[in-house]
Each structure stands twice: as structure tokens, then as C-alpha cells.
Design a protein around this motif. Structure first.
Motif, PDB file in Angstrom:
ATOM      1  N   PRO A   5       0.797  -1.211   0.000  1.00 54.49           N
ATOM      2  CA  PRO A   5       0.000   0.000   0.000  1.00 54.49           C
ATOM      3  C   PRO A   5       0.837   1.271   0.000  1.00 54.49           C
ATOM      4  O   PRO A   5       0.333   2.338  -0.268  1.00 54.49           O
ATOM      5  CB  PRO A   5      -0.817  -0.128   1.299  1.00 54.49           C
ATOM      6  N   ALA A   6       2.120   1.162   0.326  1.00 49.05           N
ATOM      7  CA  ALA A   6       2.965   2.352   0.361  1.00 49.05           C
ATOM      8  C   ALA A   6       4.410   1.935   0.267  1.00 49.05           C
ATOM      9  O   ALA A   6       4.747   0.755   0.348  1.00 49.05           O
ATOM     10  CB  ALA A   6       2.712   3.139   1.650  1.00 49.05           C
ATOM     11  N   CYS A   7       5.280   2.932   0.096  1.00 47.83           N
ATOM     12  CA  CYS A   7       6.707   2.652   0.098  1.00 47.83           C
ATOM     13  C   CYS A   7       7.147   2.368   1.533  1.00 47.83           C
ATOM     14  O   CYS A   7       6.411   2.590   2.480  1.00 47.83           O
ATOM     15  CB  CYS A   7       7.477   3.861  -0.423  1.00 47.83           C
ATOM     16  N   ALA A   8       8.355   1.872   1.661  1.00 50.26           N
ATOM     17  CA  ALA A   8       8.927   1.717   2.986  1.00 50.26           C
ATOM     18  C   ALA A   8       9.087   3.101   3.620  1.00 50.26           C
ATOM     19  O   ALA A   8       9.008   4.125   2.939  1.00 50.26           O
ATOM     20  CB  ALA A   8      10.275   1.019   2.889  1.00 50.26           C
ATOM     21  N   ALA A   9       9.308   3.135   4.915  1.00 50.56           N
ATOM     22  CA  ALA A   9       9.473   4.415   5.608  1.00 50.56           C
ATOM     23  C   ALA A   9      10.702   5.148   5.065  1.00 50.56           C
ATOM     24  O   ALA A   9      11.711   4.528   4.721  1.00 50.56           O
ATOM     25  CB  ALA A   9       9.622   4.175   7.101  1.00 50.56           C
ATOM     26  N   HIS A  10      10.570   6.468   4.968  1.00 52.61           N
ATOM     27  CA  HIS A  10      11.690   7.274   4.485  1.00 52.61           C
ATOM     28  C   HIS A  10      12.857   7.180   5.451  1.00 52.61           C
ATOM     29  O   HIS A  10      12.689   7.249   6.671  1.00 52.61           O
ATOM     30  CB  HIS A  10      11.255   8.731   4.355  1.00 52.61           C
ATOM     31  N   ARG A  11      14.049   7.001   4.899  1.00 51.79           N
ATOM     32  CA  ARG A  11      15.266   6.931   5.692  1.00 51.79           C
ATOM     33  C   ARG A  11      16.045   8.223   5.522  1.00 51.79           C
ATOM     34  O   ARG A  11      16.394   8.614   4.406  1.00 51.79           O
ATOM     35  CB  ARG A  11      16.106   5.729   5.254  1.00 51.79           C
ATOM     36  N   ALA A  12      16.282   8.912   6.612  1.00 51.57           N
ATOM     37  CA  ALA A  12      16.990  10.191   6.564  1.00 51.57           C
ATOM     38  C   ALA A  12      18.335  10.012   5.872  1.00 51.57           C
ATOM     39  O   ALA A  12      19.067   9.053   6.129  1.00 51.57           O
ATOM     40  CB  ALA A  12      17.183  10.732   7.978  1.00 51.57           C
ATOM     41  N   GLY A  13      18.633  10.952   4.978  1.00 56.09           N
ATOM     42  CA  GLY A  13      19.916  10.915   4.298  1.00 56.09           C
ATOM     43  C   GLY A  13      19.888  10.234   2.947  1.00 56.09           C
ATOM     44  O   GLY A  13      20.864  10.310   2.203  1.00 56.09           O
ATOM     45  N   VAL A  14      18.772   9.568   2.608  1.00 54.81           N
ATOM     46  CA  VAL A  14      18.661   8.949   1.292  1.00 54.81           C
ATOM     47  C   VAL A  14      17.814   9.859   0.409  1.00 54.81           C
ATOM     48  O   VAL A  14      16.609   9.987   0.607  1.00 54.81           O
ATOM     49  CB  VAL A  14      18.017   7.547   1.368  1.00 54.81           C
ATOM     50  N   GLU A  15      18.462  10.523  -0.532  1.00 57.54           N
ATOM     51  CA  GLU A  15      17.746  11.441  -1.416  1.00 57.54           C
ATOM     52  C   GLU A  15      16.989  10.714  -2.517  1.00 57.54           C
ATOM     53  O   GLU A  15      15.879  11.100  -2.885  1.00 57.54           O
ATOM     54  CB  GLU A  15      18.737  12.426  -2.054  1.00 57.54           C
TER      55      GLU A  15
END
Length: 260
Positions: A11-21
Motif C-alpha cells: 500500500p505504500a513505500c517503505a518508511a523514508h530513511r533520513a539521508g537517502v535522497e
């Protein structure tokens, strides 16, 4: 290397990981020796431009051993599926693990220079665009495709324009950048598992009121790997295109827009 079966679209992408543009999903099916140079070129382009990134290479049931050629490459996650289910299915799987602020995808066969992804990310950031996509009919595009492929592409884009009325001349060229929140908004409604995935992405986005879709020039080299365009794939794509049209008429995408 991870061996993972393609599951029902997340249903969605994985959680955003800080530092990955930027997350780049590279779906592939029997690309042969073209795969590793494409991935290496992608790593070089993104590294040189200072973009922090991850690459998710998804084998859609490849039988040529191409997945094993990526062994040892850093920043690359390989998902090696045992059965072929289609480009769209591979993209769904890659998106489900993508953690970047922007998410892109590119064909694995090497006919599109991965530098375009870095360029498109710059265009997206500076222009505040939701999506930046390759348009082989753009004034500044250059195509090394055969006359047959050009005719197939023009015929299909004409059909798409007639059925959907999209202000998009090229839905299918395999190089796109999408802002994370936009993909998260439309991903739950995307159902296509094969080549019509790109079209459905645009139909869902525009129906949800996302209009800042930026066409960008692309250079298409003469394809060296085997072509995935066959009579069977053309017929299947036409059938899937009509299915998307029926979904839209049944308000599948509009219902999502109201609920979003």
C-alpha cells in the motif's frame, strides 16, 4: 542477494530513511551482459553528482544468471524472483522497499543513460515538480530506436491520447523520477503488473489532481540487448490499456482521489 517472491502490491513505500535522497528501482528480465554496466554507470553518475542514493535491482524471473553479475556492488540491493510476472510487478516490489525522498526507475538494458536520472532529479528539485519523466518526443530528445519501434510507440501514444485525453505524449519510456509523497498517494490504486504500469501511474496521478508532471528530453541509444517488444507483449499491453480505461470509467482512480 535476497531471494524474494513478488507479493501483492504494497500500500505504500517503505518508511523514508533520513539521508537517502534518491531510491532507484531497476527492474530486469534477462538483460544479459548489459545489466552490470548499466548499474555501474548509475552508481558513477549519482556519486559524481553528490546525490545520496540506494539502488534496488529487481530480477523479474530472469533465467540468464544476470542477477549474479551484480555481486559485490555497494549500495545495491538485489531482489531475485523465481518467476516472471512483469515489469509493473517488479516495480511494485522495488517501491515497497524504497526509502528515498525521491523514487526513480530506469530500464536495465542500457539504451537510456542513467545520467538522465541525476538530471531529472535536478529538474524536479529546482522546478518543484511532482514527476519528471522521459519524453522521446521532446524537442531535444534523440532516439536511436528502429523505425518499427518508433511506429509502435507513435501508434500507442495516439491510442492513449484518444482514450484518456492525457496531456502526456510519452507515457512509456523507462526513466522517471517521482516525489515520495506523490507515489505514496497513488501507489495503493495501481494494479498493473506489466508494461501498462507506466500509463496507469499517469492516469492515477492526474485523476488524483496531480498535474505538475514535467516532460524532459531523453537520449535513446540503439538497443543492444534482446527486445522485449513482441506480438504477445503488444497484445497484452493493449488489453491492459483497455482494462485501465475501464477502471477509470468505473471511478476506480477518482474514488481514491476523493478519499486521499
Amino acid at each position: 542477494m535476497n531471494a524474494t517472491a513478488v507479493a501483492t502490491p504494497a500500500p505504500a513505500c517503505a518508511a523514508h530513511r533520513a539521508g537517502v535522497e534518491l531510491s532507484v528501482v531497476v527492474p530486469f528480465y534477462n538483460p544479459g551482459p548489459a545489466l552490470r554496466p548499466t548499474i555501474e554507470r548509475l552508481i558513477t553518475c549519482l556519486t559524481q553528482t553528490g546525490i545520496t542514493f540506494e539502488i534496488i535491482a529487481v530480477s523479474d524471473g530472469s533465467t540468464d544468471g544476470s542477477a549474479t553479475t551484480l555481486t559485490g556492488l555497494t549500495a545495491v540491493t538485489v531482489l531475485d524472483n523465481p518467476t516472471n510476472q512483469g515489469k509493473g510487478a517488479a516495480l511494485h516490489q522495488g517501491f515497497a522497499t524504497a526509502t528515498g525522498a525521491w523514487i526513480g526507475f530506469i530500464d536495465a538494458d542500457g539504451d537510456i543513460d542513467p545520467q538522465h536520472l541525476a538530471d531529472y532529479l535536478t529538474i524536479a528539485r529546482t522546478g518543484g515538480h511532482a514527476v519528471v519523466y522521459a519524453d522521446k518526443r521532446h524537442t531535444h530528445s534523440v532516439s536511436g530506436a528502429t523505425r518499427t519501434r518508433k511506429l509502435i510507440s507513435l501508434t500507442y501514444s495516439t491510442l492513449v491520447s484518444t482514450l484518456f485525453g492525457l496531456d502526456i505524449r510519452d507515457t512509456q519510456t523507462g526513466c522517471k523520477i517521482i516525489r515520495r509523497d506523490v507515489l505514496q498517494q497513488i501507489l495503493p490504486r495501481l494494479r498493473e503488473r506489466r508494461f501498462a504500469f507506466d500509463l496507469e501511474l499517469f492516469v492515477a496521478a492526474t485523476t488524483a489532481g496531480i498535474t505538475d508532471l514535467k516532460a524532459a528530453p531523453v537520449r535513446l541509444e540503439t538497443r543492444t540487448a534482446g527486445s522485449t517488444v513482441s506480438t504477445t507483449s503488444i497484445i497484452r499491453t493493449l488489453r491492459d490499456t483497455l482494462t485501465i480505461h475501464r477502471r477509470r470509467r468505473a471511478h476506480h482512480y477518482a474514488a481514491y482521489a476523493l478519499a486521499a
